[in-house]
Design a protein around this motif. Sequence first.
Motif, PDB file in Angstrom:
ATOM      1  N   ASN A  56       0.914  -1.159   0.063  1.00 53.36           N
ATOM      2  CA  ASN A  56      -0.083  -0.167  -0.212  1.00 53.36           C
ATOM      3  C   ASN A  56       0.889   1.382  -0.004  1.00 53.36           C
ATOM      4  O   ASN A  56       2.015   1.322   0.576  1.00 53.36           O
ATOM      5  CB  ASN A  56      -0.805   0.015   1.244  1.00 53.36           C
ATOM      6  N   PRO A  57       0.504   2.337  -0.911  1.00 48.36           N
ATOM      7  CA  PRO A  57       1.379   3.724  -0.744  1.00 48.36           C
ATOM      8  C   PRO A  57       1.321   4.002   0.830  1.00 48.36           C
ATOM      9  O   PRO A  57       0.329   4.196   1.250  1.00 48.36           O
ATOM     10  CB  PRO A  57       0.460   4.332  -1.901  1.00 48.36           C
ATOM     11  N   VAL A  58       2.512   4.767   0.896  1.00 45.05           N
ATOM     12  CA  VAL A  58       2.810   5.402   2.127  1.00 45.05           C
ATOM     13  C   VAL A  58       2.706   6.881   1.793  1.00 45.05           C
ATOM     14  O   VAL A  58       3.641   7.295   0.962  1.00 45.05           O
ATOM     15  CB  VAL A  58       4.117   5.082   2.911  1.00 45.05           C
ATOM     16  N   VAL A  59       1.906   7.574   2.133  1.00 47.79           N
ATOM     17  CA  VAL A  59       1.640   9.170   1.644  1.00 47.79           C
ATOM     18  C   VAL A  59       2.330  10.085   2.849  1.00 47.79           C
ATOM     19  O   VAL A  59       1.687  10.102   4.099  1.00 47.79           O
ATOM     20  CB  VAL A  59       0.365   9.618   1.490  1.00 47.79           C
ATOM     21  N   THR A  60       3.125  10.942   2.412  1.00 47.65           N
ATOM     22  CA  THR A  60       3.401  12.018   3.071  1.00 47.65           C
ATOM     23  C   THR A  60       2.792  13.369   2.506  1.00 47.65           C
ATOM     24  O   THR A  60       3.456  13.748   1.342  1.00 47.65           O
ATOM     25  CB  THR A  60       4.967  12.119   3.277  1.00 47.65           C
ATOM     26  N   PRO A  61       2.051  13.919   3.268  1.00 48.01           N
ATOM     27  CA  PRO A  61       1.094  15.067   2.518  1.00 48.01           C
ATOM     28  C   PRO A  61       2.132  16.058   2.628  1.00 48.01           C
ATOM     29  O   PRO A  61       3.199  16.392   3.181  1.00 48.01           O
ATOM     30  CB  PRO A  61       0.191  15.357   3.734  1.00 48.01           C
ATOM     31  N   ALA A  62       1.760  16.978   1.445  1.00 43.01           N
ATOM     32  CA  ALA A  62       2.711  18.172   1.183  1.00 43.01           C
ATOM     33  C   ALA A  62       2.114  19.200   2.162  1.00 43.01           C
ATOM     34  O   ALA A  62       1.105  19.319   2.542  1.00 43.01           O
ATOM     35  CB  ALA A  62       2.578  18.699  -0.393  1.00 43.01           C
ATOM     36  N   GLY A  63       3.135  20.169   2.306  1.00 41.66           N
ATOM     37  CA  GLY A  63       2.603  21.541   3.029  1.00 41.66           C
ATOM     38  C   GLY A  63       1.957  22.438   1.974  1.00 41.66           C
ATOM     39  O   GLY A  63       1.512  21.841   0.959  1.00 41.66           O
ATOM     40  N   LYS A  64       1.942  23.569   2.547  1.00 38.94           N
ATOM     41  CA  LYS A  64       1.000  24.476   1.735  1.00 38.94           C
ATOM     42  C   LYS A  64       2.127  25.600   1.327  1.00 38.94           C
ATOM     43  O   LYS A  64       2.581  26.352   2.092  1.00 38.94           O
ATOM     44  CB  LYS A  64      -0.350  25.030   2.447  1.00 38.94           C
ATOM     45  N   THR A  65       2.043  26.310  -0.001  1.00 41.04           N
ATOM     46  CA  THR A  65       2.786  27.360  -0.313  1.00 41.04           C
ATOM     47  C   THR A  65       1.946  28.527   0.002  1.00 41.04           C
ATOM     48  O   THR A  65       0.918  28.636  -0.654  1.00 41.04           O
ATOM     49  CB  THR A  65       3.405  27.237  -1.533  1.00 41.04           C
ATOM     50  N   ILE A  66       2.308  29.783   0.664  1.00 44.85           N
ATOM     51  CA  ILE A  66       1.446  30.765   1.042  1.00 44.85           C
ATOM     52  C   ILE A  66       1.930  32.014   0.223  1.00 44.85           C
ATOM     53  O   ILE A  66       3.212  32.276   0.403  1.00 44.85           O
ATOM     54  CB  ILE A  66       1.662  31.229   2.511  1.00 44.85           C
ATOM     55  N   VAL A  67       1.210  32.528  -0.557  1.00 47.17           N
ATOM     56  CA  VAL A  67       1.586  33.805  -1.316  1.00 47.17           C
ATOM     57  C   VAL A  67       0.709  34.896  -0.667  1.00 47.17           C
ATOM     58  O   VAL A  67      -0.336  34.915  -0.477  1.00 47.17           O
ATOM     59  CB  VAL A  67       1.293  33.758  -2.754  1.00 47.17           C
ATOM     60  N   LYS A  68       1.800  35.786  -0.037  1.00 40.87           N
ATOM     61  CA  LYS A  68       1.097  36.939   0.555  1.00 40.87           C
ATOM     62  C   LYS A  68       1.053  38.114  -0.597  1.00 40.87           C
ATOM     63  O   LYS A  68       1.881  38.504  -1.251  1.00 40.87           O
ATOM     64  CB  LYS A  68       2.173  37.225   1.713  1.00 40.87           C
ATOM     65  N   VAL A  69       0.025  38.646  -0.790  1.00 42.55           N
ATOM     66  CA  VAL A  69      -0.464  39.466  -1.762  1.00 42.55           C
ATOM     67  C   VAL A  69      -0.745  40.868  -0.951  1.00 42.55           C
ATOM     68  O   VAL A  69      -1.513  41.182   0.042  1.00 42.55           O
ATOM     69  CB  VAL A  69      -1.565  39.257  -2.463  1.00 42.55           C
ATOM     70  N   GLY A  70       0.020  41.984  -1.407  1.00 40.64           N
ATOM     71  CA  GLY A  70      -0.104  43.123  -0.719  1.00 40.64           C
ATOM     72  C   GLY A  70      -1.453  43.792  -1.098  1.00 40.64           C
ATOM     73  O   GLY A  70      -1.815  43.902  -2.243  1.00 40.64           O
ATOM     74  N   ALA A  71      -1.888  44.127   0.109  1.00 36.65           N
ATOM     75  CA  ALA A  71      -3.286  44.808  -0.204  1.00 36.65           C
ATOM     76  C   ALA A  71      -3.626  45.910   1.152  1.00 36.65           C
ATOM     77  O   ALA A  71      -4.741  45.438   1.728  1.00 36.65           O
ATOM     78  CB  ALA A  71      -4.461  43.633  -0.137  1.00 36.65           C
ATOM     79  N   LYS A  72      -2.982  46.490   1.380  1.00 28.90           N
ATOM     80  CA  LYS A  72      -3.160  47.439   2.405  1.00 28.90           C
ATOM     81  C   LYS A  72      -4.084  48.479   2.090  1.00 28.90           C
ATOM     82  O   LYS A  72      -4.471  49.032   1.184  1.00 28.90           O
ATOM     83  CB  LYS A  72      -1.650  48.298   2.691  1.00 28.90           C
ATOM     84  N   THR A  73      -4.893  48.657   3.245  1.00 30.41           N
ATOM     85  CA  THR A  73      -6.061  49.656   2.941  1.00 30.41           C
ATOM     86  C   THR A  73      -5.594  50.944   2.622  1.00 30.41           C
ATOM     87  O   THR A  73      -4.841  51.526   3.382  1.00 30.41           O
ATOM     88  CB  THR A  73      -6.858  49.599   4.202  1.00 30.41           C
ATOM     89  N   LYS A  74      -6.085  51.573   1.646  1.00 23.26           N
ATOM     90  CA  LYS A  74      -5.701  52.829   1.203  1.00 23.26           C
ATOM     91  C   LYS A  74      -6.662  53.924   1.820  1.00 23.26           C
ATOM     92  O   LYS A  74      -7.848  53.630   1.562  1.00 23.26           O
ATOM     93  CB  LYS A  74      -5.465  52.807  -0.293  1.00 23.26           C
ATOM     94  N   VAL A  75      -6.164  54.710   2.473  1.00 24.58           N
ATOM     95  CA  VAL A  75      -7.044  55.886   3.014  1.00 24.58           C
ATOM     96  C   VAL A  75      -6.735  57.167   2.341  1.00 24.58           C
ATOM     97  O   VAL A  75      -5.653  57.464   2.184  1.00 24.58           O
ATOM     98  CB  VAL A  75      -6.903  55.942   4.395  1.00 24.58           C
ATOM     99  N   GLU A  76      -7.580  57.955   1.672  1.00 21.87           N
ATOM    100  CA  GLU A  76      -7.497  58.955   0.939  1.00 21.87           C
ATOM    101  C   GLU A  76      -8.345  59.992   1.567  1.00 21.87           C
ATOM    102  O   GLU A  76      -9.599  59.818   1.935  1.00 21.87           O
ATOM    103  CB  GLU A  76      -7.727  58.828  -0.570  1.00 21.87           C
ATOM    104  N   HIS A  77      -7.829  61.325   1.802  1.00 19.05           N
ATOM    105  CA  HIS A  77      -8.363  62.479   2.326  1.00 19.05           C
ATOM    106  C   HIS A  77      -8.891  63.484   1.560  1.00 19.05           C
ATOM    107  O   HIS A  77      -7.938  63.903   0.632  1.00 19.05           O
ATOM    108  CB  HIS A  77      -7.684  63.041   3.482  1.00 19.05           C
ATOM    109  N   SER A  78      -9.962  63.862   1.257  1.00 18.88           N
ATOM    110  CA  SER A  78     -10.311  64.879   0.150  1.00 18.88           C
ATOM    111  C   SER A  78     -10.733  66.300   0.900  1.00 18.88           C
ATOM    112  O   SER A  78     -11.234  66.217   2.010  1.00 18.88           O
ATOM    113  CB  SER A  78     -11.564  64.636  -0.927  1.00 18.88           C
TER     114      SER A  78
END
Length: 217
Positions: A195-217
Amino acid sequence: MELSFEKDDTKEKGTAPTTVKGEDGEDTITTIYTVDPNTGKITASEGQPVRTKEPTNTIVKVAAKDKVETTELPSPKRYVKDDIRDKDQANVEEAGQAGSRTTTTTYEVNPADGTITERVGESVVVNPTATIVKVAAKDRVVEAPIEPEVEYVRDGEREVDTPNERVEGAKGKTVTTTTYDVDSNDGHITEHVGNPVVTPAGKTIVKVGAKTKVEHS
């Protein structure tokens, strides 16, 4: 002169016999003559026979050489697993030695009538040693990689359009082991896939820049 039989152990049984003729014996008889002095008459006095030569027997030599028969006992083959070399490579033989079975038949000759009596002895056996056949049957281990999944997450600390940050996850794998059994009698290989013996893979995390932008008018 008498007839006697002897074993001839220089000739194979069934060969024509050889006759050695005997010789007659001799007895000597001494006759003593006396003469009467008055009449001149001769008187003969015969003595007892004295053996001066013994007779010898006529000997018939009967061919009866003992027989030794040797039969070869072939080296048996025994198949063993060679777990160093990969399956389907050529077999390697380590030769054993043949054995033997030796039977000795002896013959006795009756001195009175020349009849032959046969006696078969117990066989002497030298056992053979096995010829070892090494069958290439190294167990096989197959690894298949499992690529990590990619998950994108919001990075609220970095501005939009800044390069993503990537944290690689560990690769996993599936390991399948195939084992082989070798039949000791004929070298046949039986395969067992585990029977196959499985070692699960981890997870690759990609952090996407998405800082909240505050604009004053």
